[in-house]
Structure formats: structure tokens, C-alpha cells
Design a protein around this motif. Structure first.
Motif, PDB file in Angstrom:
ATOM      1  N   UNK A   3     -29.822 -31.414  25.144  1.00  0.00           N
ATOM      2  CA  UNK A   3     -29.640 -30.123  25.808  1.00  0.00           C
ATOM      3  C   UNK A   3     -30.983 -29.432  25.956  1.00  0.00           C
ATOM      4  N   UNK A   4     -31.073 -28.546  26.920  1.00  0.00           N
ATOM      5  CA  UNK A   4     -32.276 -27.752  27.127  1.00  0.00           C
ATOM      6  C   UNK A   4     -32.618 -26.937  25.878  1.00  0.00           C
ATOM      7  N   UNK A  95     -14.496 -26.633  27.513  1.00  0.00           N
ATOM      8  CA  UNK A  95     -15.630 -26.136  28.288  1.00  0.00           C
ATOM      9  C   UNK A  95     -16.754 -25.817  27.306  1.00  0.00           C
ATOM     10  N   UNK A  96     -17.923 -26.379  27.567  1.00  0.00           N
ATOM     11  CA  UNK A  96     -19.102 -26.120  26.743  1.00  0.00           C
ATOM     12  C   UNK A  96     -20.242 -25.602  27.611  1.00  0.00           C
ATOM     13  N   UNK A  97     -21.156 -24.886  26.993  1.00  0.00           N
ATOM     14  CA  UNK A  97     -22.364 -24.436  27.679  1.00  0.00           C
ATOM     15  C   UNK A  97     -23.221 -25.666  27.962  1.00  0.00           C
ATOM     16  N   UNK A  98     -23.629 -25.832  29.190  1.00  0.00           N
ATOM     17  CA  UNK A  98     -24.441 -26.988  29.564  1.00  0.00           C
ATOM     18  C   UNK A  98     -25.872 -26.877  29.047  1.00  0.00           C
ATOM     19  N   UNK A  99     -26.308 -25.688  28.669  1.00  0.00           N
ATOM     20  CA  UNK A  99     -27.680 -25.513  28.179  1.00  0.00           C
ATOM     21  C   UNK A  99     -27.844 -25.832  26.705  1.00  0.00           C
ATOM     22  N   UNK A 100     -26.810 -25.536  25.895  1.00  0.00           N
ATOM     23  CA  UNK A 100     -26.945 -25.745  24.448  1.00  0.00           C
ATOM     24  C   UNK A 100     -25.794 -26.512  23.809  1.00  0.00           C
ATOM     25  N   UNK A 101     -24.752 -26.821  24.571  1.00  0.00           N
ATOM     26  CA  UNK A 101     -23.623 -27.580  24.050  1.00  0.00           C
ATOM     27  C   UNK A 101     -22.638 -26.774  23.231  1.00  0.00           C
ATOM     28  N   UNK A 102     -22.755 -25.464  23.241  1.00  0.00           N
ATOM     29  CA  UNK A 102     -21.834 -24.636  22.460  1.00  0.00           C
ATOM     30  C   UNK A 102     -20.440 -24.619  23.074  1.00  0.00           C
ATOM     31  N   UNK A 103     -19.437 -24.630  22.197  1.00  0.00           N
ATOM     32  CA  UNK A 103     -18.041 -24.552  22.624  1.00  0.00           C
ATOM     33  C   UNK A 103     -17.750 -23.152  23.150  1.00  0.00           C
ATOM     34  N   UNK A 104     -17.135 -23.091  24.334  1.00  0.00           N
ATOM     35  CA  UNK A 104     -16.773 -21.810  24.940  1.00  0.00           C
ATOM     36  C   UNK A 104     -15.263 -21.593  24.939  1.00  0.00           C
TER      37      UNK A 104
END
Length: 136
Positions: A3-4, A95-104
Motif C-alpha cells: 500500500x502507499x 470495502x477497504x481503503x486502497x491507500x492503506x488497506x484499512x477496513x471501512x
């Protein structure tokens, strides 16, 4: 997957509250009807609480009466990533954040909502950080 924004588990724990860490980094779920973002109608942008990536616009938010903030679309398709989730004995789409992989949260389709996409991004309010629009 790289991830970024990548941090160690200790760094995430230091940055996030225990409740935020549970949802964002461990895939937890906040209690329904527990976050004011569900019904807030202020105009602005919702970003990932963990890394600040802008994810959803208030214009795509709607009242699904599901207990969590609901959106019918992310700001752009590359802002989130989708993971098959079979944790409850049925198939859902995480659904996860594409920048950090966090669960949304999760996205659901075909529920009959009167939205342009007939999708409901059911997102944990604690996973988001809101920024009000400058002209609001």
C-alpha cells in the motif's frame, strides 16, 4: 499487497484509538446507530481516518436507515478495494481503503434503493474523518 501508506502494527496502535484500531486494522464493526455521520447532512468529503485518503463525497451519502453511514459510490473506483468476505457464513464484499488497506465496511447491491448505482456502501463512521466543504 503493498500500500502507499504502510505502518507497523505498533505504529497503527499508537496512532489510532483502541476502537478505531479494532475497526480499521482488525476488520471490526462499530455498534449500529452509534456514529453521528450516519445522519449528518453537512456538505464535504469523508476520508480514511487512518491515512487521510479521500474516499466518499457527502453528495453520494443517503439515509439507508441501516445504522451506519451509507454511500452509493466512492469518489473514484481506485479509492477503495474490494475483498470477498465469507466471515458470517455467506458471501459479502468488504470495502477497504486502497491507500492503506484499512477496513471501512461492506458494499451491498440490489437492495432496491433509489440511487444511481443501487449499491449501499455501508461504512463504519469511526473509520472516516469528515472535512466540511469550504463553501458550506
Amino acid at each position: 499487497m503493498g500500500y502507499e501508506v504502510e505502518k507497523s502494527d505498533d505504529q497503527w496502535r499508537a496512532q489510532l484509538s483502541a476502537a478505531e484500531y479494532h475497526v480499521l486494522r482488525r476488520g471490526g464493526t462499530e455498534q449500529p446507530f452509534s456514529h453521528p455521520y450516519e445522519t449528518d447532512t453537512t456538505v464535504g468529503v469523508y476520508a480514511c481516518r487512518a491515512c487521510g485518503a479521500e474516499l466518499f463525497a457527502s453528495e453520494t451519502k443517503f439515509d439507508a436507515q441501516c445504522g451506519w453511514p451509507a454511500f452509493y459510490s466512492p469518489l473514484a473506483g481506485d479509492r477503495v478495494e474490494y475483498i470477498e468476505d465469507r466471515s458470517l457464513g455467506r458471501v459479502r464484499t468488504e470495502v477497504r481503503c486502497a491507500s492503506c488497506g484499512s477496513h471501512l465496511g461492506h458494499v451491498f447491491e440490489g437492495e432496491g434503493f433509489d440511487t444511481p448505482t443501487d449499491q449501499r456502501y455501508c461504512i463504519n463512521g469511526i473509520a472516516l474523518k469528515f472535512s466540511q466543504a469550504d463553501d458550506a
